[in-house]
Design a protein around this motif. Structure first.
Motif, mmCIF file in Angstrom:
data_model
loop_
_atom_site.group_PDB
_atom_site.id
_atom_site.type_symbol
_atom_site.label_atom_id
_atom_site.label_comp_id
_atom_site.label_asym_id
_atom_site.label_seq_id
_atom_site.Cartn_x
_atom_site.Cartn_y
_atom_site.Cartn_z
ATOM 1 N N THR A 61 -22.121 13.220 -17.252
ATOM 2 C CA THR A 61 -23.406 12.978 -18.234
ATOM 3 C C THR A 61 -21.910 11.424 -18.472
ATOM 4 O OG1 THR A 61 -23.794 12.238 -20.150
ATOM 5 C CG2 THR A 61 -22.933 13.777 -19.882
ATOM 6 N N PRO A 62 -22.124 9.453 -17.886
ATOM 7 C CA PRO A 62 -21.434 9.093 -18.753
ATOM 8 C C PRO A 62 -21.539 8.917 -20.218
ATOM 9 C CG PRO A 62 -23.431 8.162 -17.628
ATOM 10 C CD PRO A 62 -23.950 9.742 -17.299
ATOM 11 N N ALA A 63 -22.442 9.980 -20.933
ATOM 12 C CA ALA A 63 -21.591 10.093 -21.917
ATOM 13 C C ALA A 63 -20.289 10.680 -22.147
ATOM 14 C CB ALA A 63 -22.505 11.137 -22.848
ATOM 15 N N PHE A 64 -19.908 11.945 -21.229
ATOM 16 C CA PHE A 64 -18.360 12.576 -21.498
ATOM 17 C C PHE A 64 -17.214 11.677 -20.960
ATOM 18 C CE2 PHE A 64 -15.917 15.804 -20.405
ATOM 19 C CZ PHE A 64 -15.766 16.679 -21.096
ATOM 20 N N LEU A 65 -17.643 11.501 -19.354
ATOM 21 C CA LEU A 65 -16.606 10.526 -19.431
ATOM 22 C C LEU A 65 -16.428 9.547 -20.743
ATOM 23 C CD1 LEU A 65 -15.052 8.654 -16.750
ATOM 24 C CD2 LEU A 65 -17.531 7.564 -17.228
ATOM 25 N N PHE A 66 -17.062 8.126 -20.910
ATOM 26 C CA PHE A 66 -16.654 7.305 -21.968
ATOM 27 C C PHE A 66 -16.253 7.923 -22.777
ATOM 28 C CE2 PHE A 66 -19.140 4.704 -19.752
ATOM 29 C CZ PHE A 66 -18.890 3.770 -19.284
ATOM 30 N N ALA A 67 -16.493 9.008 -23.561
ATOM 31 C CA ALA A 67 -15.849 9.850 -24.104
ATOM 32 C C ALA A 67 -14.156 10.313 -24.222
ATOM 33 C CB ALA A 67 -16.191 11.289 -24.916
ATOM 34 N N PRO B 114 -24.952 2.179 -23.090
ATOM 35 C CA PRO B 114 -26.101 1.995 -23.688
ATOM 36 C C PRO B 114 -26.435 3.246 -24.976
ATOM 37 C CG PRO B 114 -26.969 1.612 -21.107
ATOM 38 C CD PRO B 114 -25.046 1.755 -21.790
ATOM 39 N N LYS B 115 -27.003 3.266 -26.112
ATOM 40 C CA LYS B 115 -27.232 4.651 -27.368
ATOM 41 C C LYS B 115 -27.662 5.517 -26.785
ATOM 42 C CE LYS B 115 -28.725 1.622 -31.166
ATOM 43 N NZ LYS B 115 -29.596 1.251 -32.372
ATOM 44 N N ARG B 116 -28.699 6.059 -25.414
ATOM 45 C CA ARG B 116 -28.910 7.319 -24.654
ATOM 46 C C ARG B 116 -27.366 7.520 -24.447
ATOM 47 N NH1 ARG B 116 -30.265 3.431 -20.909
ATOM 48 N NH2 ARG B 116 -29.278 3.745 -18.450
ATOM 49 N N PHE B 117 -26.130 7.209 -24.135
ATOM 50 C CA PHE B 117 -24.747 7.818 -23.663
ATOM 51 C C PHE B 117 -24.163 7.354 -24.905
ATOM 52 C CE2 PHE B 117 -25.662 6.135 -19.338
ATOM 53 C CZ PHE B 117 -26.621 7.545 -19.195
#
Length: 432
Positions: A283-289, A332-335
Motif C-alpha cells: 500500500t502507498p500508505a506504508f511506502l510514504f510512512a 490522498p486521505k485514504r493513504f
C-alpha cells in the motif's frame, strides 16, 4: 524509417485483444491506427506491457463517435478512453508541433516554458517528434504490421540507451515530470541515460515545484511502487531530485547517524520491492510512512522534550510533517490516514502488559505497524527484543500469551484492589 514485418519481432499475438479491437475498428473507419509508446517498447524488449496506447489521426470527438464505450478526459491533453470493463485503451490524436501558433491559441499554451495545454493536432511525423524519449516514439501500424521509427528509437533500444528527443533542457522545461520519467525508465529497463539527456537532471530539479502536488503523487507511485523503488531512491538522490520532493527527509538523510536513517529507508524500499515481485499486497500508505518517518521521529522527540503525552505528541509531529509535505506531494486521505496510524501505533507496541497487546493485535493496522517495527529494528532504530516479542506473541498459544503479559496484569489488579478496597470485582472490571 519503416521496418517491415519480417524484420522485427513484434507480433499481434502479444497485443491485448481489446487493443486490437480498437486498432482494427479505427482502421475500418478509414483512420490511421498505431500502437505506440511503452507497449511497443516493452514488446520489442520481450516484456509484458502493463498498458496498450493507441495513436490515430482521428480527433477525440471522432473516436467517441466510433466507440460507444468511449469517454473523453483531460483538458491539458485531450484523450479518449475506450472502456472494456476494467480494461481501458487510451487513444491519443497525433499532436502537432504548434510552431505556427501565435502564442494566443487556446489549444496550446505555455507558461514559463512549460506546456500547460496542448491540443493542437498534426501528422504522425509531428507526433513522433513531440514525444519525450526516442524509445517511446515507435509506432506499430495495424495496416501492414510494420514499425515506424522517426527518432532512431530502435538503435537506442538495442543499445540500452535513454535519450530525449530534441533539446533536453527545453524538453524538461516543457514538462519537468520528464526528469522523473527519465529516472523511472532507466531503473525499470536497466538503461543508461544519454549524457546530454542526463546533464540537466543535476540542475533543473527546482522545476518540479511548479508541478501540481496531485500529479507528483501519481508519478511517485509509478516510481516507487513498481518493484525497483530502491534503485529509484538512489538515482533521485544522485541527481539531487529527491530533496525537491521530500526536503524534510533529505535534510535528515544529510545528517545521518551511524547509517541511520538511510539504512531504514533503504531496507523499507527493498522490502516493498520484494513484496511487489512476489505479488504480495502493498500500500502507498506504508511506502510514504517509510519515506517520512525520520522527520516525524525527530519532530516527536523534540516535541516530547517540551512535555506532553506520547500519543498526543506523535499526532502533533505527524501533522507538522504532513502539512509541509502535502504542499509538495498531495497524499490522498485514504493513504495519509493509515500512514499516520502506522506511526501512532509504534508507541503502543511498546506496551506489552495486561490486555493491551490483545487489543492492539486486533487493530486493523496492526500488521502494517508490526512490519514497520521490524524494519525499524533491522535498521537499529528500535529495540530488536521488542520486535522479537511481538513475533512470538502472534504465534503463541493462549496460555503462552497469558504468561507473556502476566506480570503487568498482576500489578494492575493489585493497584485496583488498593484503590477501590472492594471485596470482589467483576470479570468485566478486571479485563477492562
Amino acid at each position: 524509417m519503416i521496418v517491415p514485418r519480417p524484420e522485427h519481432n513484434l507480433s499481434r499475438a502479444n497485443i491485448s485483444e481489446n487493443a486490437l479491437k480498437v486498432l482494427y475498428r479505427l482502421r475500418q473507419e478509414n483512420y490511421q491506427a498505431h500502437l505506440v509508446g511503452g507497449g511497443v517498447r516493452d514488446l520489442l524488449l520481450g516484456h509484458e506491457p502493463k498498458d496498450f496506447d493507441v495513436a490515430t489521426d482521428a480527433t477525440p470527438e471522432q473516436v467517441r463517435q466510433v466507440f460507444r464505450n468511449c469517454r473523453l478526459i483531460g483538458r491539458r491533453f485531450r484523450l479518449a478512453h475506450v472502456h472494456f470493463g476494467r480494461d481501458i485503451i487510451e487513444v491519443a490524436t497525433f499532436r502537432g508541433s504548434g510552431e505556427e501558433s501565435d502564442g494566443e491559441d487556446p489549444d496550446r499554451r505555455l507558461e514559463n516554458g512549460m506546456i500547460v495545454r496542448d491540443n493542437i493536432y498534426g501528422s504522425i511525423e509531428e507526433d513522433a517528434l513531440r514525444r519525450d524519449f526516442t524509445i517511446n516514439a515507435l509506432y506499430y501500424d495495424i495496416a501492414d504490421f510494420s514499425l515506424i521509427d522517426y527518432a532512431d528509437g530502435l538503435a537506442d533500444l538495442r543499445a540500452g540507451r535513454l535519450r530525449l528527443i530534441g533539446d533536453p533542457e527545453q524538453r524538461y522545461r516543457e514538462d519537468p515530470v520528464r526528469m522523473l520519467r527519465a529516472v523511472r525508465f532507466a531503473c525499470k529497463l536497466g538503461f543508461t541515460i544519454d549524457t546530454e539527456t542526463e546533464r540537466p537532471l543535476f540542475e533543473l530539479g527546482h522545476l518540479l515545484h511548479d508541478i501540481p502536488a496531485a500529479r507528483l503523487f501519481d508519478e511517485l507511485i509509478k516510481l516507487f511502487h513498481s518493484g525497483y523503488g530502491l534503485d529509484v531512491f538512489e538515482k533521485l538522490r544522485h541527481y539531487g531530485l529527491f530533496g525537491h520532493l521530500f526536503p524534510a527527509t533529505e535534510a535528515c538523510l544529510a545528517c545521518e547517524d551511524q547509517a541511520f536513517p538511510v539504512t531504514f529507508v533503504s531496507r523499507g524500499l527493498s522490502n516493498t520491492d520484494l513484496r511487489l515481485r512476489d505479488d504480495k499486497p502493498t500500500t502507498p500508505a506504508f511506502l510514504f510512512a517509510i519515506l517520512l518517518w525520520e522527520p516525524v521521529r525527530r519532530a516527536y522527540e523534540r516535541l516530547l522534550g517540551e512535555g506532553g503525552n506520547p500519543i498526543d505528541v506523535i499526532q502533533a509531529a505527524s501533522v507538522e510533517v504532513c502539512s509541509r509535505q502535502q504542499s509538495l506531494v498531495a497524499i490522498p486521505k485514504r493513504f495519509s490516514l493509515p500512514m499516520r496510524e502506522i506511526w501512532a501505533l509504534q508507541h503502543r507496541l511498546e506496551q506489552r502488559e495486561g490486555k493491551r497487546p490483545y487489543r492492539l493485535i486486533a487493530h486493523p493496522r496492526f500488521r502494517a505497524a508490526y512490519d514497520f517495527l521490524l524494519l525499524r529494528a533491522e535498521a537499529g532504530e528500535a529495540d530488536s527484543e521488542l520486535a522479537s516479542w511481538w513475533t512470538r506473541f502472534q504465534d503463541a498459544t493462549s496460555q503462552e500469551r497469558a504468561s507473556m503479559t502476566e506480570s503487568g496484569t498482576k500489578r494492575r489488579r493489585s493497584r485496583s484492589r488498593r484503590r477501590r478496597r472492594k471485596p470482589s470485582a467483576s470479570a468485566s472490571e478486571v479485563s477492562g
